[in-house]
Write an enzyme that holds these catalytic residues in place. Structure first.
Site, PDB file in Angstrom:
ATOM      1  N   CYS A 193     -40.072 -32.782 -11.567  1.00  0.00           N
ATOM      2  CA  CYS A 193     -41.127 -32.496  -9.907  1.00  0.00           C
ATOM      3  C   CYS A 193     -40.687 -31.593  -9.013  1.00  0.00           C
ATOM      4  O   CYS A 193     -40.272 -30.464 -10.050  1.00  0.00           O
ATOM      5  CB  CYS A 193     -41.623 -34.117  -9.456  1.00  0.00           C
ATOM      6  SG  CYS A 193     -42.828 -34.088  -8.441  1.00  0.00           S
ATOM      7  N   HIS A 251     -42.268 -38.306 -12.605  1.00  0.00           N
ATOM      8  CA  HIS A 251     -40.868 -38.857 -12.025  1.00  0.00           C
ATOM      9  C   HIS A 251     -40.573 -40.452 -12.822  1.00  0.00           C
ATOM     10  O   HIS A 251     -41.244 -40.984 -12.733  1.00  0.00           O
ATOM     11  CB  HIS A 251     -41.518 -39.459 -10.560  1.00  0.00           C
ATOM     12  CG  HIS A 251     -41.531 -38.938  -9.911  1.00  0.00           C
ATOM     13  ND1 HIS A 251     -40.885 -38.086  -8.755  1.00  0.00           N
ATOM     14  CD2 HIS A 251     -42.572 -38.029  -9.182  1.00  0.00           C
ATOM     15  CE1 HIS A 251     -40.956 -37.320  -7.696  1.00  0.00           C
ATOM     16  NE2 HIS A 251     -42.173 -36.902  -8.109  1.00  0.00           N
ATOM     17  N   GLU A 306     -37.568 -41.436 -12.771  1.00  0.00           N
ATOM     18  CA  GLU A 306     -36.808 -42.660 -12.251  1.00  0.00           C
ATOM     19  C   GLU A 306     -38.121 -43.747 -11.414  1.00  0.00           C
ATOM     20  O   GLU A 306     -37.010 -44.279 -10.683  1.00  0.00           O
ATOM     21  CB  GLU A 306     -36.407 -41.285 -10.799  1.00  0.00           C
ATOM     22  CG  GLU A 306     -36.558 -41.374  -9.737  1.00  0.00           C
ATOM     23  CD  GLU A 306     -37.465 -40.130 -10.526  1.00  0.00           C
ATOM     24  OE1 GLU A 306     -38.218 -39.159 -11.555  1.00  0.00           O
ATOM     25  OE2 GLU A 306     -38.052 -39.111  -9.719  1.00  0.00           O
TER      26      GLU A 306
HETATM   27  N1  GLN Z   1     -45.211 -30.674  -4.388  1.00  0.00           N
HETATM   28  C1  GLN Z   1     -43.614 -30.930  -4.310  1.00  0.00           C
HETATM   29  C2  GLN Z   1     -43.438 -29.359  -4.495  1.00  0.00           C
HETATM   30  O1  GLN Z   1     -44.355 -28.338  -4.527  1.00  0.00           O
HETATM   31  C3  GLN Z   1     -43.346 -31.349  -5.182  1.00  0.00           C
HETATM   32  C4  GLN Z   1     -43.536 -32.964  -5.189  1.00  0.00           C
HETATM   33  C5  GLN Z   1     -42.722 -34.496  -6.026  1.00  0.00           C
HETATM   34  O2  GLN Z   1     -41.293 -33.966  -5.851  1.00  0.00           O
HETATM   35  N2  GLN Z   1     -42.856 -35.218  -6.344  1.00  0.00           N
HETATM   36  O3  GLN Z   1     -42.240 -29.308  -4.034  1.00  0.00           O
END
Ligand code: GLN
Length: 192
Positions: A80, A172, A174
């Site tokens: 992410c 994610h 995790e």
């Molecule tokens: N929206 C976040 C970003 O742009 C990432 C979201 C996340 O890691 N769950 O940094």
């Protein structure tokens, strides 16, 4: 000998990655300063807020040591916000590691589908679909030469990539009980 995996612990859900690694018998190091990187056999960059993580990474002089780790062939996995940090281009100016030749779009799902869960087929992961949790997730819009696409949503959107020993996932892993991706990463770190 247990394998030593770092989790970048500046902001975001590093503790959940640590718990996953603990279940798999890996030794986890929370990385907050350059000396924490010595002797790592793998590194996970967690989800969170990529702008914040990036700024803290610069403030604590972690960018170059992480890039050196990648250059030495050590496996690195970004989830992410971590995927965003690994990217070369995210269409705006923020500190990035520039390790994966990909173009990423942040917050790509907009408000209506801010968060969702879906089952994904992921290349190299056997045993059926993987439960993937997306939270204000980025997606990969373009991949450069040598970058392998490991998974896509039904509409073709790229959500998992690999280049050598560098991995990026939009979701994610995790946050579910499914340890297959972490187990695969730990095995790669053990043999790298
Ligand atoms: N929206 C976040 C970003 O742009 C990432 C979201 C996340 O890691 N769950 O940094």
């Amino acid at each position: 000998m247990s394998v030593r995996i770092g989790v970048l612990a500046l902001q975001g859900d590093f503790a959940e990655h640590g718990a996953m690694l603990g279940r798999l018998g890996a030794e986890t190091v929370e990385v907050r300063q350059p000396s924490d990187i010595d002797g790592l056999e793998g590194l996970i960059i967690p989800g969170g807020e990529s702008t914040t993580i990036g700024k803290l990474m610069m403030r604590y002089n972690l960018r170059e040591p992480i890039r050196d780790l990648a250059a030495a062939g050590t496996p690195i996995w970004g989830t992410c916000a971590g995927l965003i940090l690994l990217a070369r281009n995210v269409g705006r100016n923020q500190p990035l590691l520039n390790l994966l030749d990909i173009t990423v779009e942040r917050n790509a799902f907009g408000r209506q589908t801010d968060s969702f869960e879906t089952d994904l087929e992921i290349d190299g992961i056997s045993g059926g679909p993987f439960p993937a949790v997306f939270i204000r997730a980025p997606v990969v819009r373009e991949v450069g030469p040598g970058v392998q696409v490991l998974s896509r949503l039904d509409d073709g959107t790229i959500v998992a990539v690999r280049h050598g020993r560098l991995f990026g996932t939009s979701f994610h892993p995790e946050l579910t009980g499914d340890t297959r991706l972490h187990a695969g990463f730990v095995e790669m770190a053990r043999h790298a």
